[in-house]
Structures are given as C-alpha cells and as structure tokens.
Design a protein around this motif. Structure first.
Motif, PDB file in Angstrom:
ATOM      1  N   PHE A  57      46.382  48.836  78.322  1.00  0.00           N
ATOM      2  CA  PHE A  57      46.655  48.910  76.818  1.00  0.00           C
ATOM      3  C   PHE A  57      48.043  49.222  76.383  1.00  0.00           C
ATOM      4  O   PHE A  57      48.483  48.795  75.269  1.00  0.00           O
ATOM      5  CB  PHE A  57      45.757  50.282  76.474  1.00  0.00           C
ATOM      6  CG  PHE A  57      44.326  50.118  76.376  1.00  0.00           C
ATOM      7  CD1 PHE A  57      43.861  50.087  74.995  1.00  0.00           C
ATOM      8  CD2 PHE A  57      43.432  49.994  77.352  1.00  0.00           C
ATOM      9  CE1 PHE A  57      42.205  49.532  74.718  1.00  0.00           C
ATOM     10  CE2 PHE A  57      42.046  49.687  77.321  1.00  0.00           C
ATOM     11  CZ  PHE A  57      41.704  49.584  75.939  1.00  0.00           C
ATOM     12  N   PHE A  58      48.796  49.990  77.131  1.00  0.00           N
ATOM     13  CA  PHE A  58      50.174  49.894  76.553  1.00  0.00           C
ATOM     14  C   PHE A  58      51.000  48.571  76.987  1.00  0.00           C
ATOM     15  O   PHE A  58      51.883  48.163  76.115  1.00  0.00           O
ATOM     16  CB  PHE A  58      51.110  51.006  77.609  1.00  0.00           C
ATOM     17  CG  PHE A  58      51.117  52.370  76.850  1.00  0.00           C
ATOM     18  CD1 PHE A  58      52.100  52.530  75.784  1.00  0.00           C
ATOM     19  CD2 PHE A  58      50.592  53.193  77.522  1.00  0.00           C
ATOM     20  CE1 PHE A  58      52.099  53.710  75.033  1.00  0.00           C
ATOM     21  CE2 PHE A  58      50.531  54.549  76.790  1.00  0.00           C
ATOM     22  CZ  PHE A  58      51.446  54.665  75.509  1.00  0.00           C
ATOM     23  N   GLY A  59      50.368  47.755  77.924  1.00  0.00           N
ATOM     24  CA  GLY A  59      50.902  46.445  78.046  1.00  0.00           C
ATOM     25  C   GLY A  59      50.720  45.585  76.773  1.00  0.00           C
ATOM     26  O   GLY A  59      51.509  44.807  76.045  1.00  0.00           O
ATOM     27  N   SER A  91      40.480  40.694  76.314  1.00  0.00           N
ATOM     28  CA  SER A  91      39.154  40.699  77.262  1.00  0.00           C
ATOM     29  C   SER A  91      38.979  41.895  78.095  1.00  0.00           C
ATOM     30  O   SER A  91      37.938  42.622  78.253  1.00  0.00           O
ATOM     31  CB  SER A  91      38.767  39.412  77.791  1.00  0.00           C
ATOM     32  OG  SER A  91      38.984  38.389  76.736  1.00  0.00           O
ATOM     33  N   VAL A  92      40.397  41.856  78.751  1.00  0.00           N
ATOM     34  CA  VAL A  92      40.337  42.824  79.986  1.00  0.00           C
ATOM     35  C   VAL A  92      40.288  44.361  79.357  1.00  0.00           C
ATOM     36  O   VAL A  92      39.591  45.165  79.820  1.00  0.00           O
ATOM     37  CB  VAL A  92      41.495  42.774  80.872  1.00  0.00           C
ATOM     38  CG1 VAL A  92      41.638  43.963  81.826  1.00  0.00           C
ATOM     39  CG2 VAL A  92      41.595  41.624  81.586  1.00  0.00           C
ATOM     40  N   MET A  93      41.052  44.515  78.203  1.00  0.00           N
ATOM     41  CA  MET A  93      40.993  45.758  77.344  1.00  0.00           C
ATOM     42  C   MET A  93      39.534  46.358  77.070  1.00  0.00           C
ATOM     43  O   MET A  93      39.188  47.351  77.092  1.00  0.00           O
ATOM     44  CB  MET A  93      41.727  45.636  76.122  1.00  0.00           C
ATOM     45  CG  MET A  93      43.285  45.490  76.597  1.00  0.00           C
ATOM     46  SD  MET A  93      44.200  44.780  75.181  1.00  0.00           S
ATOM     47  CE  MET A  93      44.031  46.387  73.695  1.00  0.00           C
ATOM     48  N   VAL A  94      38.792  45.377  76.563  1.00  0.00           N
ATOM     49  CA  VAL A  94      37.463  45.845  76.206  1.00  0.00           C
ATOM     50  C   VAL A  94      36.524  46.342  77.333  1.00  0.00           C
ATOM     51  O   VAL A  94      35.901  47.296  77.492  1.00  0.00           O
ATOM     52  CB  VAL A  94      36.704  44.460  75.618  1.00  0.00           C
ATOM     53  CG1 VAL A  94      35.354  44.835  75.337  1.00  0.00           C
ATOM     54  CG2 VAL A  94      37.187  43.959  74.170  1.00  0.00           C
ATOM     55  N   CYS A 129      35.656  46.778  67.890  1.00  0.00           N
ATOM     56  CA  CYS A 129      36.072  46.570  66.630  1.00  0.00           C
ATOM     57  C   CYS A 129      37.550  45.950  66.621  1.00  0.00           C
ATOM     58  O   CYS A 129      37.749  44.808  66.086  1.00  0.00           O
ATOM     59  CB  CYS A 129      36.471  47.708  65.628  1.00  0.00           C
ATOM     60  SG  CYS A 129      36.714  47.683  64.097  1.00  0.00           S
ATOM     61  N   PHE A 130      38.433  46.489  67.672  1.00  0.00           N
ATOM     62  CA  PHE A 130      39.634  45.783  68.025  1.00  0.00           C
ATOM     63  C   PHE A 130      39.329  44.275  68.369  1.00  0.00           C
ATOM     64  O   PHE A 130      40.169  43.222  67.901  1.00  0.00           O
ATOM     65  CB  PHE A 130      40.205  46.331  69.106  1.00  0.00           C
ATOM     66  CG  PHE A 130      41.158  45.597  69.718  1.00  0.00           C
ATOM     67  CD1 PHE A 130      42.463  45.197  69.338  1.00  0.00           C
ATOM     68  CD2 PHE A 130      40.960  45.082  70.909  1.00  0.00           C
ATOM     69  CE1 PHE A 130      43.307  44.291  69.807  1.00  0.00           C
ATOM     70  CE2 PHE A 130      41.783  44.289  71.786  1.00  0.00           C
ATOM     71  CZ  PHE A 130      43.184  44.083  71.131  1.00  0.00           C
ATOM     72  N   ALA A 131      38.545  43.999  69.105  1.00  0.00           N
ATOM     73  CA  ALA A 131      38.021  42.595  69.798  1.00  0.00           C
ATOM     74  C   ALA A 131      37.578  41.745  68.644  1.00  0.00           C
ATOM     75  O   ALA A 131      37.993  40.609  68.520  1.00  0.00           O
ATOM     76  CB  ALA A 131      36.910  42.767  70.660  1.00  0.00           C
TER      77      ALA A 131
END
Length: 254
Positions: A57-59, A91-94, A129-131
C-alpha cells in the motif's frame, strides 16, 4: 460519461495541482502511520503479511506520487510506459487488503471505535471502491483530464486509514467513520475548487468520483446492518478470538 470538450483546463496548471495533491496525500498517509508508531500502537514485530500489506500500500502511494511527478516534470512518455505496473499492483492491493482485514477481525484486533462487522464491510468496500475508480481512470487514460481526476479520487479513498489514525476516533463514536470520510473528501473537494478557480467550472469527473465515494460510504452503512453480512461475519469468525466480540458492539478499549 459526458465529455468536457467545451471546458478549457490549463494543462500546466493541472499538472502542478495534481503533483501537489499527490504530495499532500502522501504526507497525510505518512503522518497517520508515524503517529501510529509514536503512540506505540504498531510494532515491527507484526506478522509478515502485515509487513507485506504495508509495503504494497505504501508502494502504491509512492508510485502514485512518482506518476504525478513524471507528468509535472514533462516525462509523460515514461509515465505512460510504466503506468501498466499500476494494474498489477492495484490487483494485489485488493486481494491483500481484504485478506488482512479478515485476519484482523478473526484475531479480534478491531479498532475500538469501529464495530467489528462495520470494520469488515468498511475496509473491504474501501479497497473495492478504489479498484472501481482506478479501473474507470484507466479506461479514460486517453482523456487525461478525466484520467487524472478519477485516479485522484481513487487515491483519496485510500487515505481513509491515515485519517482513522490522525483523528481522535474514540471521541468521535459513533461518527468516526463519517469523520474519516470527511477527511477523505478534502482532496476531491480541493480539486473541484481548483477547477472552479482555474476554468470557471468543476470538471464532471470530480462529481462522478465524489459521487462514487459518497455512494460507497452509504453502502457501508446499509451493508453493515444487513442480515446477510451478519451471517457471513459469523461464519468468518467462527472458532476464532474474534467470535468473542459482538459484531454490532464496539470492542473494549485496550
């Protein structure tokens, strides 16, 4: 979506504004998590998946800042060339965002100013929602005025955890989630004000983005009190520490 051909936006002014908006979001996120460490509410002894979550997430935050920096400095070609990295990253973040949320709930580690069921719904819908906004921004990549505004709205939604740490959550019960939402909305509202001042009109992308963020917030309220969500939550925490905490009550303070 309607076009904005009749609206003239200053490209140089836009690039400058979105660069500084990205800086503001980055600083907000860093401040939120620095406060978390300063108040000894976080530790580097956390499980590996928590570190992976923080890295991813910070990345993304720094990738978003980099992308806006490239546009601001005129390196648009490089911005476009590495932009596709964001698709895989998002995609990884989700997946990771929802996975970590479910783990925290099962371990009974819900912030005391959120009801456990609401926390699950809130975090899951926030990343979804971000996605959705990210996908819309990607689809509009050839219309840069739409693209950068939708991406900014997507990024704004991810600042919610920072506001959750910066604001005095325990003092805001039962309105902590709406206080966080108000903080998130400062960024797209700043964009709307920028447009009004520079072009004499707010770009419709801001209305779409803010509308999606508001709809998502309202959906949280509805979903977090539904029988279906309650049933799924029961199955999720069954046999875990989280099952000892009532899903619709605020957890005890540590």
């Amino acid at each position: 979506m309607a076009t904005s051909a009749s609206v003239r936006f200053d490209i140089a002014g836009d690039r400058r504004f979105f660069f500084f908006l990205a800086v503001a979001m980055t600083v907000t996120l860093i401040a939120g998590f620095v406060m978390q460490f300063a108040m000894v509410r976080s530790t580097f002894a956390a499980p590996l998946i928590i570190h992976a979550h923080a890295f991813v997430f910070f990345g993304w935050t720094f990738f978003y800042l980099l992308q806006n920096t490239l546009v601001f400095t005129g390196n648009v070609a490089l911005h476009r060339r590495i932009g596709w990295i964001g698709v895989g990253w998002a995609s990884v973040m989700v997946v990771l965002g929802i996975t970590v949320t479910l783990r925290l709930v099962r371990e009974g580690r819900v912030p005391p100013f959120f009801r456990p069921l609401y926390f699950v719904v809130m975090d899951s819908l926030t990343v979804l929602c971000f996605a959705g906004l990210f996908a819309a921004g990607l689809a509009m990549r050839r219309q840069s005025d739409w693209h950068r505004r939708l991406m900014a709205c997507a990024m704004a939604g991810l600042t919610a955890p920072a506001f959750g740490r910066l604001l005095p959550g325990p003092l805001l019960i039962p309105w902590a989630a709406w206080a966080v939402f108000a903080g998130v909305m400062l960024f797209p509202l700043a964009g709307a004000i920028h447009d009004q001042r520079s072009a004499g009109r707010v770009h419709p992308a801001w209305w779409w983005g803010m509308g999606v963020l508001l709809a998502n917030q309202l959906l949280m309220e509805v979903a977090a009190t539904s029988a279906m969500a309650l049933s799924l939550y029961g199955a999720l925490v069954e046999g875990t520490v989280g099952a000892q905490i009532p899903p619709l009550a605020y957890p005890p303070f540590p």
